[in-house]
Design an enzyme around this catalytic site. Structure first.
Site, short mmCIF file in Angstrom:
data_model
loop_
_atom_site.label_atom_id
_atom_site.label_comp_id
_atom_site.label_asym_id
_atom_site.label_seq_id
_atom_site.Cartn_x
_atom_site.Cartn_y
_atom_site.Cartn_z
N PRO A 1 2.85 -10.21 -1.87
CG PRO A 1 1.52 -11.18 -3.30
CD PRO A 1 1.44 -10.93 -2.43
CG ASP B 1 26.31 -15.20 4.63
OD1 ASP B 1 26.95 -15.28 6.21
OD2 ASP B 1 25.36 -13.99 4.35
NE ARG C 1 22.31 -16.63 8.35
CZ ARG C 1 23.45 -15.34 7.09
NH1 ARG C 1 23.20 -15.03 7.08
NH2 ARG C 1 24.17 -16.22 7.12
CD GLU D 1 -7.97 -11.98 -3.85
OE1 GLU D 1 -7.20 -11.83 -4.64
OE2 GLU D 1 -7.64 -13.06 -3.81
N1 ADE Z 1 2.26 -13.19 0.81
C1 ADE Z 1 1.64 -13.83 -0.33
N2 ADE Z 1 2.70 -14.13 -1.24
C2 ADE Z 1 3.49 -13.32 -0.89
C3 ADE Z 1 5.14 -13.11 -1.62
N3 ADE Z 1 5.38 -13.40 -2.86
N4 ADE Z 1 5.98 -12.24 -0.67
C4 ADE Z 1 5.65 -11.85 0.45
N5 ADE Z 1 4.40 -11.97 1.13
C5 ADE Z 1 3.68 -13.10 0.49
#
Ligand code: ADE
Length: 239
Positions: free
Chosen positions: A85, A169, A154, A112
């Site tokens: 994230p 697309d 794809r 983590e």
């Molecule tokens: N791992 C945990 N959350 C994630 C996300 N939003 N994008 C990519 N990998 C992740």
């Protein structure tokens, strides 16, 4: 294209072998390897994580396990992708870049995350991207890998039945795609827009472009702001 995934949950990646991706494997367009990170552990508990330096909640994945795993899986020509994230956004443009690679390796972190030195060390030998699939937190990288691989595969020549669908697309022209309809002409009192049944392709193209512009303005105004100079013509600006 070769795709390798290193994870502590190999079964989570089973969908890579289903549907469109499975067909791409069967036809030899992609080769997929899924590797259990615990194969690189040496202790009886097969531990892959440890407490974080500096304290705090959660556990961090150990560099002594990830290092040898990536050394073995990456080979000479890999681009390493680490879903997190905290990564840069995964976009259609990045999907096109990945589609041009010979070998993609995905390192799935849990808990983590992975000790940063694993990424810094790999980056001394190969291109490495930490990528996020959206502004929300998953439990680990596995679901993100499924998303990224599907978006990339794809785009490979021969994977989609109709290559025009990849070109047309959402995002290919920087706009969201407008609505689509099929038979019947009227369903539950709702009629298909007249223009789509007119057979006038100049009018149909204009109508589709207008709906794409409207939808983008309503749902993703940030995309309109990001269009390159000169992308909108006079008729577009009237919408
Ligand atoms: N791992 C945990 N959350 C994630 C996300 N939003 N994008 C990519 N990998 C992740």
């Amino acid at each position: 294209m070769k795709i390798d995934v290193v994870t502590i949950f190999p079964e989570y990646l089973d969908p890579l072998r289903a549907a469109l991706l499975g067909r791409a494997i069967d036809r030899g367009l992609i080769e997929v390897g899924v590797h259990d990170l615990r194969n690189w552990t040496h202790d009886v508990h097969r531990a892959v994580d440890d407490a974080p330096y500096g304290g705090g909640p959660g556990m961090v994945m150990k560099p002594q396990i990830w290092g040898p795993a990536l050394d073995e899986v990456c080979g000479e020509r890999a681009r390493l992708v680490v879903p997190t994230p905290a990564g840069k956004p995964f976009t259609q443009a990045l999907a096109h870049e990945y589609a041009a690679e010979e070998h993609l390796v995905f390192a799935c972190g849990r808990y983590e995350g992975i000790d940063q030195r694993v990424i810094d060390d790999a980056a001394r030998r190969m291109p490495v991207d930490e990528v996020s699939i959206g502004d929300y937190v998953l439990v680990g990288g596995e679901a993100a890998v499924l998303v990224v691989v599907e978006a990339v595969v794809r785009l490979l020549p021969g994977v989609l039945g109709n290559p025009v669908s990849a070109e047309q697309d959402s995002f290919s022209d920087g706009l969201l795609e407008g609505p689509s309809y099929t038979r019947p002409e009227v369903w539950r009192d709702l009629a298909v827009p007249e223009v789509l049944r007119s057979g006038n392709h100049r009018l149909i193209d204009r109508w589709r472009r207008d709906r794409a512009l409207e939808r983008t303005a309503e749902r993703r105004p940030d995309l309109l702001d990001a269009l390159p100079e000169g992308s909108l013509d006079k008729a577009d600006e009237a919408v």
